[in-house]
Scaffold this motif. Sequence first.
Motif, PDB file in Angstrom:
ATOM      1  N   ASN A 189     105.351  26.436  87.732  1.00  0.00           N
ATOM      2  CA  ASN A 189     105.620  27.408  88.800  1.00  0.00           C
ATOM      3  C   ASN A 189     106.584  28.507  88.356  1.00  0.00           C
ATOM      4  O   ASN A 189     107.504  28.876  89.088  1.00  0.00           O
ATOM      5  CB  ASN A 189     106.162  26.693  90.044  1.00  0.00           C
ATOM      6  N   ILE A 190     106.383  29.016  87.163  1.00  0.00           N
ATOM      7  CA  ILE A 190     107.216  30.100  86.648  1.00  0.00           C
ATOM      8  C   ILE A 190     106.558  31.435  86.977  1.00  0.00           C
ATOM      9  O   ILE A 190     105.394  31.663  86.652  1.00  0.00           O
ATOM     10  CB  ILE A 190     107.395  29.957  85.125  1.00  0.00           C
ATOM     11  N   GLN A 191     107.291  32.295  87.640  1.00  0.00           N
ATOM     12  CA  GLN A 191     106.756  33.600  88.007  1.00  0.00           C
ATOM     13  C   GLN A 191     106.677  34.498  86.768  1.00  0.00           C
ATOM     14  O   GLN A 191     107.682  34.748  86.108  1.00  0.00           O
ATOM     15  CB  GLN A 191     107.635  34.243  89.068  1.00  0.00           C
ATOM     16  N   ILE A 192     105.483  34.965  86.454  1.00  0.00           N
ATOM     17  CA  ILE A 192     105.287  35.708  85.202  1.00  0.00           C
ATOM     18  C   ILE A 192     104.758  37.124  85.422  1.00  0.00           C
ATOM     19  O   ILE A 192     104.415  37.817  84.470  1.00  0.00           O
ATOM     20  CB  ILE A 192     104.312  34.949  84.269  1.00  0.00           C
ATOM     21  N   LYS A 193     104.694  37.578  86.676  1.00  0.00           N
ATOM     22  CA  LYS A 193     104.099  38.884  86.958  1.00  0.00           C
ATOM     23  C   LYS A 193     104.802  40.024  86.234  1.00  0.00           C
ATOM     24  O   LYS A 193     104.174  40.975  85.794  1.00  0.00           O
ATOM     25  CB  LYS A 193     104.108  39.123  88.465  1.00  0.00           C
ATOM     26  N   ALA A 194     106.115  39.948  86.120  1.00  0.00           N
ATOM     27  CA  ALA A 194     106.869  41.047  85.503  1.00  0.00           C
ATOM     28  C   ALA A 194     107.051  40.872  83.999  1.00  0.00           C
ATOM     29  O   ALA A 194     107.710  41.684  83.348  1.00  0.00           O
ATOM     30  CB  ALA A 194     108.240  41.166  86.167  1.00  0.00           C
ATOM     31  N   LEU A 195     106.463  39.834  83.433  1.00  0.00           N
ATOM     32  CA  LEU A 195     106.667  39.538  82.016  1.00  0.00           C
ATOM     33  C   LEU A 195     105.542  40.117  81.169  1.00  0.00           C
ATOM     34  O   LEU A 195     104.373  40.111  81.557  1.00  0.00           O
ATOM     35  CB  LEU A 195     106.750  38.023  81.796  1.00  0.00           C
ATOM     36  N   GLU A 230     103.632  28.053  69.803  1.00  0.00           N
ATOM     37  CA  GLU A 230     103.598  27.925  68.345  1.00  0.00           C
ATOM     38  C   GLU A 230     102.423  28.704  67.747  1.00  0.00           C
ATOM     39  O   GLU A 230     102.521  29.230  66.628  1.00  0.00           O
ATOM     40  CB  GLU A 230     103.512  26.447  67.956  1.00  0.00           C
ATOM     41  N   ASN A 231     101.323  28.792  68.495  1.00  0.00           N
ATOM     42  CA  ASN A 231     100.154  29.551  68.038  1.00  0.00           C
ATOM     43  C   ASN A 231     100.228  31.033  68.409  1.00  0.00           C
ATOM     44  O   ASN A 231      99.275  31.784  68.182  1.00  0.00           O
ATOM     45  CB  ASN A 231      98.879  28.943  68.626  1.00  0.00           C
ATOM     46  N   LYS A 232     101.349  31.427  69.016  1.00  0.00           N
ATOM     47  CA  LYS A 232     101.609  32.817  69.416  1.00  0.00           C
ATOM     48  C   LYS A 232     100.574  33.336  70.406  1.00  0.00           C
ATOM     49  O   LYS A 232     100.278  34.536  70.450  1.00  0.00           O
ATOM     50  CB  LYS A 232     101.672  33.729  68.179  1.00  0.00           C
ATOM     51  N   ASN A 233     100.042  32.430  71.202  1.00  0.00           N
ATOM     52  CA  ASN A 233      99.089  32.825  72.227  1.00  0.00           C
ATOM     53  C   ASN A 233      99.875  33.066  73.512  1.00  0.00           C
ATOM     54  O   ASN A 233      99.937  32.231  74.411  1.00  0.00           O
ATOM     55  CB  ASN A 233      98.030  31.733  72.437  1.00  0.00           C
ATOM     56  N   TRP A 234     100.512  34.226  73.570  1.00  0.00           N
ATOM     57  CA  TRP A 234     101.467  34.509  74.643  1.00  0.00           C
ATOM     58  C   TRP A 234     100.794  34.520  76.016  1.00  0.00           C
ATOM     59  O   TRP A 234     101.391  34.061  77.001  1.00  0.00           O
ATOM     60  CB  TRP A 234     102.154  35.847  74.393  1.00  0.00           C
ATOM     61  N   ASP A 280     109.057  38.309  72.881  1.00  0.00           N
ATOM     62  CA  ASP A 280     110.349  38.513  73.519  1.00  0.00           C
ATOM     63  C   ASP A 280     110.400  37.905  74.914  1.00  0.00           C
ATOM     64  O   ASP A 280     111.325  37.151  75.250  1.00  0.00           O
ATOM     65  CB  ASP A 280     110.650  40.015  73.601  1.00  0.00           C
ATOM     66  N   ASP A 281     109.415  38.209  75.750  1.00  0.00           N
ATOM     67  CA  ASP A 281     109.429  37.692  77.117  1.00  0.00           C
ATOM     68  C   ASP A 281     109.055  36.211  77.178  1.00  0.00           C
ATOM     69  O   ASP A 281     109.523  35.480  78.061  1.00  0.00           O
ATOM     70  CB  ASP A 281     108.489  38.507  77.999  1.00  0.00           C
ATOM     71  N   SER A 282     108.234  35.765  76.246  1.00  0.00           N
ATOM     72  CA  SER A 282     107.868  34.348  76.223  1.00  0.00           C
ATOM     73  C   SER A 282     109.080  33.472  75.906  1.00  0.00           C
ATOM     74  O   SER A 282     109.158  32.324  76.360  1.00  0.00           O
ATOM     75  CB  SER A 282     106.754  34.099  75.206  1.00  0.00           C
ATOM     76  N   CYS A 283     110.033  34.015  75.145  1.00  0.00           N
ATOM     77  CA  CYS A 283     111.259  33.260  74.834  1.00  0.00           C
ATOM     78  C   CYS A 283     112.024  32.914  76.103  1.00  0.00           C
ATOM     79  O   CYS A 283     112.610  31.832  76.209  1.00  0.00           O
ATOM     80  CB  CYS A 283     112.152  34.070  73.900  1.00  0.00           C
ATOM     81  N   LYS A 284     112.037  33.829  77.072  1.00  0.00           N
ATOM     82  CA  LYS A 284     112.736  33.558  78.329  1.00  0.00           C
ATOM     83  C   LYS A 284     112.125  32.351  79.031  1.00  0.00           C
ATOM     84  O   LYS A 284     112.835  31.487  79.558  1.00  0.00           O
ATOM     85  CB  LYS A 284     112.645  34.770  79.259  1.00  0.00           C
ATOM     86  N   VAL A 285     110.803  32.307  79.049  1.00  0.00           N
ATOM     87  CA  VAL A 285     110.110  31.207  79.701  1.00  0.00           C
ATOM     88  C   VAL A 285     110.351  29.900  78.950  1.00  0.00           C
ATOM     89  O   VAL A 285     110.541  28.837  79.559  1.00  0.00           O
ATOM     90  CB  VAL A 285     108.605  31.512  79.808  1.00  0.00           C
ATOM     91  N   LEU A 286     110.357  29.976  77.630  1.00  0.00           N
ATOM     92  CA  LEU A 286     110.612  28.792  76.813  1.00  0.00           C
ATOM     93  C   LEU A 286     111.954  28.159  77.175  1.00  0.00           C
ATOM     94  O   LEU A 286     112.070  26.934  77.307  1.00  0.00           O
ATOM     95  CB  LEU A 286     110.589  29.166  75.330  1.00  0.00           C
TER      96      LEU A 286
END
Length: 413
Positions: A152-158, A136-140, A163-169
């Motif tokens: 335990n979400i793999q974020i190396k390629a993000l 919500e604070n856009k602190n991606w 845009d990419d934070s939406c996938k994790v959400l």
Amino acid sequence: MTIGGIIECSTCTHKIRVRHQIGIIHPVQIRIACNGCGKIIKGTVDLKDPNFDFPFDKFSKNFEITPQVVSISTELPIVIKSTNNENELLLLTPFLAITDIIHYDKITLFGKNLSLFKILYDGKFKYLLTCFELFENKNWKYFLSESNKHFNIQIKALQENFDDSCKVLVYLNSIFFQFLSTKTYDTDFKNKLQEESIDAVVTKIAELKSLRADIETYINLEIETIKGIKLIDKFLSNVNSFFPVIVLSYNDDFLKQYNDEIGITTFEFLDLKEMYIEQFEFLSRISSLYFGLINLAERNDFNDFGTIRDCNVLTDYFNKDNGVKKDILKKHAILNAYFLETLNSQLRNGIGHLKTVYEPRTQLIKYYPYKDAARMNVHKEIYLIDFTFQVYQQALKIRDSLELLAKFVDLTK
């Protein structure tokens, strides 16, 4: 196992004998109407001693015959005529009484999912709230790192962007909602809508980018996503009180009206009023994207509404008031089947703008949907159990919307 005691209303000294069927989820708020004065007695029930806490009314564990008996369940609806009876010999527990409405096998499945959800919720919900706040604070950067740390979400390629934070959400929501929606709902509603809309146009990238450019002249996708998260936050923060209607979804009938057959002891009308309105407004706005995607899938033009004559272009649809939008949605088979009664504009206008009367003793909501003088005193009715079931379904559709938005953003980035 049941526990109980006596509540004495601080307003009229009316006494109520309460019986609570102990379950898995605690603590939970409880709401009981006093038959003496009509006041809603508010409190909580927990596994601690004392089990009941009514801050403004007296409670004792002593047994006595009282003119009012109320069965309480924090996980099941109450079959009122079978359980709220002053004759002790006729009293049934909520579990035994509800098996005529929900089959025993489905209640058992619900109970298993409830146990798994409690483990997840108790252990991880506080971290989910942190992730929501960071989004919500856009602190991606920190949203992604906290998601990785606690889920335990793999974020190396993000990329550290919206845009990419939406996938994790979407993934975070799926972890919790896997226990809150049935397979039938996901197949017949969420998946079916996405198959007929976003999944049907994944190869039309140029057209999707044109749709996004058009949509973003009147809908800020980033802001709408954040609004959706806030609504999911509110729903999950109150989810313990929703379990008596979540179990009804195991019947796989999302149009059934239970009326006065069953009641609920975890909500009163005012607890849900604003949630219904806020969720209604979000879904009404985002339905513009649904229509654009379906128009694109069916006629290769997001502005082409086919045989629906009420709109020339998508902007026309967005600018119409919500009552008109509801009527247009009903003219499209896919969207009509998806939304069902969750976008009832008359109910929304009655509780938001005009007049609503709630009767706590019967849990009946009377809403007055008409502005004109000739019909301003004409009302419609919905019982609290059915209203709560609609609010729950709205929350599922907000979850669906955030998933669809994430796909759309990813295809058009």
